[in-house]
Structure formats: C-alpha cells, structure tokens
Design an enzyme around this catalytic site. Structure first.
Site, PDB file in Angstrom:
ATOM      1  N   LYS A 162       0.806   2.824  -0.828  1.00 49.22           N
ATOM      2  CA  LYS A 162       1.221   3.460  -2.075  1.00 49.22           C
ATOM      3  C   LYS A 162       2.667   3.941  -2.026  1.00 49.22           C
ATOM      4  O   LYS A 162       3.109   4.493  -1.023  1.00 49.22           O
ATOM      5  CB  LYS A 162       0.315   4.659  -2.384  1.00 49.22           C
ATOM      6  N   GLY A 214     -12.764   7.308  -9.035  1.00 56.78           N
ATOM      7  CA  GLY A 214     -14.050   7.959  -9.243  1.00 56.78           C
ATOM      8  C   GLY A 214     -15.264   7.186  -8.787  1.00 56.78           C
ATOM      9  O   GLY A 214     -16.393   7.665  -8.926  1.00 56.78           O
TER      10      GLY A 214
END
Length: 287
Positions: free
Chosen positions: A78, A211
C-alpha cells in the site's frame, strides 16, 4: 510507461481468488498455504490502524522484502493516496501491485497518483462508479470497493458494490445522447462512460474489499458481482487463521453452493471482533 492492457491482464489473473493482508513472513506463508492468490504486505492490519490511530504510512521496505522472499504468489503493498514517492519506492522493490489505499493516511487531499507513469499495476478503491472511473482514468488496472476496512462489518462493501452495479446498469440502458451529461454528473472521463454504455461493465476487474470476516461475507460479495475478494483483518484477527483462510478461499470458489458454504463455515472458532461504522470512515478518504 507500461501498456495498460498488460496491467489489466495481470489483474485478470487474480479473478476468482482471495487476496489476504499479512504483516510478516509467517502470515504470508499461511496465506499461501491456504490458497490465497496474492498477499498484501503491510505493517498493521486495518483493525490495528483504527485502534492505534496516528499517521499510517507505507510499510518498511525490509518487511516487504521479507514477505516477498517467502512466497511465490504475487505481493501487493500500500501507498498513501497521492504519495507518488512511496509508490516509486514500492515499484523499485519489485512488488507486483501497488494499492493506493484509503486505509493509510492520505498524503494529498486533492490529487491521486498518476498511475500511468508507473510500470507496476495499481489497485484503487471506490464507493461508486464515478470514483471508479476517475481512478481508471488515472491508470488503475484493478478496482475494489473500499468498504470499511478493519471493522469486520460488511455493510459498506455491500452498499458500494450495489451502487456501482446500479450505476453501470443505468448507463448501459441510457440513450447515447445522455452520456455526456452522465459523464459530467459522475465527474468521469467521457470515453470510459461510453465503454460502460457499450459493454455493461468496467474496463478493469472489479473486486471487493472492506469488512469481509466470514466465508458467508466472501460468498455474498461474489454473488453480488465481485470478481475476487480482499480480506484484511478478518483472517489474522480470528481464533484460527489458517482454517478461516482456507474456508474463505473455498467460499469464493464455491460461492453459489450453500451446502459447501455451510460445511466450510463450521467450527472456525471466534471471528474477529467486529465494530460498527459510526466513526471516521476510511471510505470517505479520496474522491
């Protein structure tokens, strides 16, 4: 500058699989053993980033190299939104994909990275079709929902994927004369809006993230149209990471088979402790 079609081709190879967040070499080996198609190397999973607060940045290059050294599957890492120097560093390390990620603290509130200027393919998050097409216009080769990483709560990922699908269907059925106005309203490149109108889909793979905590969550996103699933905190914040990782991989493969989903969901131990999304939303970072 690399051909965008080559980058998209690399992303296509990840379809039908699971990309797992890992924070060390041991977790990377577990992810590979469980059947992950790729790993995301980072110092803290999103749940810990939420818990610890502060500024979340690119991971230490040493950690990324250690993870790359122990697995044969693709390794992603990232970079902060707009932080093109972090992306330059990651490209120099030889990572397979860079995720310009809202999970990290944005470095630029106005501009995302010019992804066309890199040879390595980029992954970017979205909450709606306009956001997806803007990232693709900048050179993203792979799109994912943002969801709400680190919550174990699938509700935002569901909302976002349904919204993208709704927007795509609207454009697909629109009259050609309406496309310029649609592009204006979406703040999206006109040529990409016309692509969606003609093809009824994004020009790059569309994955889900944010999630996913259970095999049922993963299968839900696949049934809603995601082509692969990212899993962050949901695996290594659970009681039995290897068993849960294998179960989620099976759920993505057999997402339409309720009997198999029931079998792989048995006796997984405690899932990660979920939290509601009534707080700072990572998904609101970027535009």
């Amino acid at each position: 500058m690399s051909d965008i079609n080559i980058k998209i081709g690399l992303a296509e190879m990840l379809k039908g699989g699971v990309i797992m967040d890992v924070v060390n070499a041991e977790q990377a080996e577990i992810a590979q053993q469980a059947g992950a198609v790729a790993v995301m190397a980072l110092e803290r999973v999103p749940a810990d980033i939420r818990k610890d607060g502060g500024i979340a940045r690119m991971s230490d290059p040493k950690l990324i190299k250690e993870i790359m050294s122990v697995v044969s599957i693709p390794v992603m890492a990232k970079a902060r939104i707009g932080h093109f120097v972090e992306a330059q560093i990651l490209e120099s390390l030889g990572v397979d994909f860079i995720d310009e990620s809202e999970v990290l603290t944005p470095a630029d509130e106005l501009n995302h990275i010019d992804k066309d200027s890199f040879k390595v393919p980029f992954v970017c998050g979205c909450t709606n079709l306009g956001e997806a097409l803007r990232r693709i216009g900048e050179g993203a080769a792979l799109i994912r929902t943002k969801g709400e990483a680190g919550t174990g709560n699938i509700v935002e990922a569901v909302r976002q994927l349904r919204q993208v699908n709704k927007d795509i269907n609207y454009i697909k059925n629109a009259d050609k004369s309406e496309l310029m106005a649609i592009a204006k309203n979406l703040q999206a490149p006109y040529d990409l809006v016309t692509y969606v109108h003609k093809n009824g889909k994004l020009p790059v793979p569309n994955f889900s993230a944010g999630g996913v905590a259970t095999p049922a969550d993963a299968a839900l996103m696949m049934q809603l149209g995601a082509e692969s699933v990212f899993v962050g905190s949901g695996i290594f914040k659970s009681a039995d990471p290897l068993k849960r990782a294998r179960a989620i991989v099976s759920a993505v493969t057999y997402y339409n088979d309720a009997k198999i989903l029931a079998e792989v969901s048995e006796d997984l131990g405690e899932p990660m402790t979920g939290i509601n999304c009534d707080f700072e939303k990572f998904s609101q970072r970027g535009w």
